[in-house]
Design an enzyme around this catalytic site. Structure first.
Site, mmCIF file in Angstrom:
data_model
loop_
_atom_site.group_PDB
_atom_site.id
_atom_site.type_symbol
_atom_site.label_atom_id
_atom_site.label_comp_id
_atom_site.label_asym_id
_atom_site.label_seq_id
_atom_site.Cartn_x
_atom_site.Cartn_y
_atom_site.Cartn_z
ATOM 1 N N ASP A 78 0.835 -1.206 0.000
ATOM 2 C CA ASP A 78 0.000 0.000 0.000
ATOM 3 C C ASP A 78 0.869 1.255 0.000
ATOM 4 O O ASP A 78 1.980 1.241 0.531
ATOM 5 C CB ASP A 78 -0.897 -0.034 1.249
ATOM 6 C CG ASP A 78 -2.080 0.899 1.117
ATOM 7 O OD1 ASP A 78 -2.282 1.470 0.026
ATOM 8 O OD2 ASP A 78 -2.810 1.057 2.109
ATOM 9 N N ASN A 121 -10.569 -3.231 -6.599
ATOM 10 C CA ASN A 121 -9.753 -2.226 -7.300
ATOM 11 C C ASN A 121 -10.315 -1.814 -8.666
ATOM 12 O O ASN A 121 -9.893 -0.803 -9.235
ATOM 13 C CB ASN A 121 -8.302 -2.706 -7.471
ATOM 14 C CG ASN A 121 -7.488 -2.644 -6.190
ATOM 15 O OD1 ASN A 121 -6.563 -3.424 -5.972
ATOM 16 N ND2 ASN A 121 -7.803 -1.705 -5.304
HETATM 17 C C1 FPP Z 1 -2.035 0.140 -3.323
HETATM 18 O O1 FPP Z 1 -1.500 1.433 -3.285
HETATM 19 C C2 FPP Z 1 -1.454 -0.582 -4.432
HETATM 20 C C3 FPP Z 1 -2.157 -1.204 -5.423
HETATM 21 C C4 FPP Z 1 -3.621 -1.265 -5.491
HETATM 22 C C5 FPP Z 1 -1.460 -1.840 -6.518
HETATM 23 C C6 FPP Z 1 -0.288 -2.632 -6.085
HETATM 24 C C7 FPP Z 1 0.542 -2.941 -7.243
HETATM 25 C C8 FPP Z 1 1.886 -2.907 -7.235
HETATM 26 C C9 FPP Z 1 2.682 -2.573 -6.042
HETATM 27 C C10 FPP Z 1 2.654 -3.272 -8.413
HETATM 28 C C11 FPP Z 1 2.411 -4.698 -8.675
HETATM 29 C C12 FPP Z 1 3.396 -5.267 -9.498
HETATM 30 C C13 FPP Z 1 3.198 -6.383 -10.181
HETATM 31 C C14 FPP Z 1 4.369 -7.032 -10.738
HETATM 32 C C15 FPP Z 1 1.887 -6.995 -10.431
HETATM 33 P P1 FPP Z 1 -2.492 2.636 -3.507
HETATM 34 O O2 FPP Z 1 -2.576 2.923 -4.952
HETATM 35 O O3 FPP Z 1 -3.818 2.324 -2.878
HETATM 36 O O4 FPP Z 1 -1.766 3.778 -2.734
HETATM 37 P P2 FPP Z 1 -2.458 4.944 -1.904
HETATM 38 O O5 FPP Z 1 -3.200 4.277 -0.770
HETATM 39 O O6 FPP Z 1 -1.308 5.757 -1.430
HETATM 40 O O7 FPP Z 1 -3.370 5.670 -2.830
#
Ligand code: FPP
Length: 254
Positions: A29, A77
């Site tokens: 996250d 998501n």
């Molecule tokens: C949450 O951070 C992250 C996600 C929903 C996506 C996670 C994906 C990756 C880390 C890359 C994955 C890589 C591969 C190889 C599949 P957020 O966007 O919710 O962050 P925020 O809470 O700060 O908005």
């Protein structure tokens, strides 16, 4: 990269090599906030988050972790803006395009859990190709949760069991914790299906529909680091915290 036992470590943390968690699950996250702090679009954070996945995979495998489960995309998501969803669907393609040779070198085997048939064709293909290319590896399992949601997983498991009962293959009295575990998406992980340690980055302290059954007795470690800033030191610190915990599984202290 990591040394154990009596050797002093640069950062002062010494891990017990006999108590490395077998299955580590991570809620990655904070990509969006990391990007916002840098006045960049959210997807820039996801791109950097992909680089973190590469680093953490390598360190985790060097540490002797058996299964690393990463929550890459949840069933919830899809509610994000189309541009961001499209970007997140392209990430596994880019990740495996560049990283499969390293995974093979590191003896890491790729697995996936989730409703993958709902992913775009190109994402499904990238994942299936990576699974195929690494199927002979017998080191750490890198298990991606892609379009995964724990409540949906439990509903699917209940349906599976109901069908077995309906077909006369299972009696209601025979339904037990093992039959439920067998019907979940973690069943292929066998003895490692339940994480020993769950890490969530970015300071949020909730499970967000991740492995609700499997986390029943896991140790939970929350860190303020945003996922793109997470690395070897943070993974080691989380495992160190885990090693200080007394796991009783509902019993008494030994
Ligand atoms: C949450 O951070 C992250 C996600 C929903 C996506 C996670 C994906 C990756 C880390 C890359 C994955 C890589 C591969 C190889 C599949 P957020 O966007 O919710 O962050 P925020 O809470 O700060 O908005």
């Amino acid at each position: 990269m990591f040394s154990f036992g009596k050797k002093p470590q640069q950062d002062g943390v010494r891990l017990d090599p006999d108590r490395i968690p077998a299955h580590v699950a991570i809620i990655m996250d904070g990509n969006g906030r990391w990007a916002q702090q840098k006045h960049r679009p959210r997807v820039f954070g996801h791109r950097e988050g992909m680089e973190t996945v590469k680093r953490v995979t390598k360190y985790a495998s060097q540490l002797g972790i058996k299964v690393l489960t990463l929550y890459a995309f949840s069933t919830e998501n899809w509610k994000r803006p189309t541009g961001e969803v499209n970007y997140l669907m392209q990430l596994p393609v880019d990740f495996f395009d560049t990283f499969v040779p390293d995974l093979v070198k590191q003896n890491v085997r790729v697995q996936v859990m989730g409703y993958t048939q709902q992913l775009p064709e190109k994402t499904q293909k990238a994942v299936q190709d990576a699974i195929k290319a690494t199927e002979k590896n017998d080191g750490m399992i890198l298990n991606f949760a892609l379009n995964y949601g724990s409540r949906a997983e439990i509903v699917s498991a209940v349906k599976k069991i109901a069908l077995q009962v309906q077909a006369g293959q299972l009696s209601v009295d025979a339904i037990d914790e093992q039959s439920v575990a067998q019907a979940l998406m973690t069943a292929p992980l066998a003895q490692y299906s339940d994480p020993d340690l769950l890490i969530r980055t970015s300071g949020e302290e909730r499970l967000s529909n991740f492995l609700l059954w499997q986390l029943a007795y896991s140790e939970l470690v929350f860190t303020d680091a945003l996922w793109p800033d997470f690395g070897a030191a943070e993974l080691k610190a989380a495992i160190y915290t885990y090693q200080q915990r007394d796991r009783r599984f509902g019993g008494l202290k030994k």
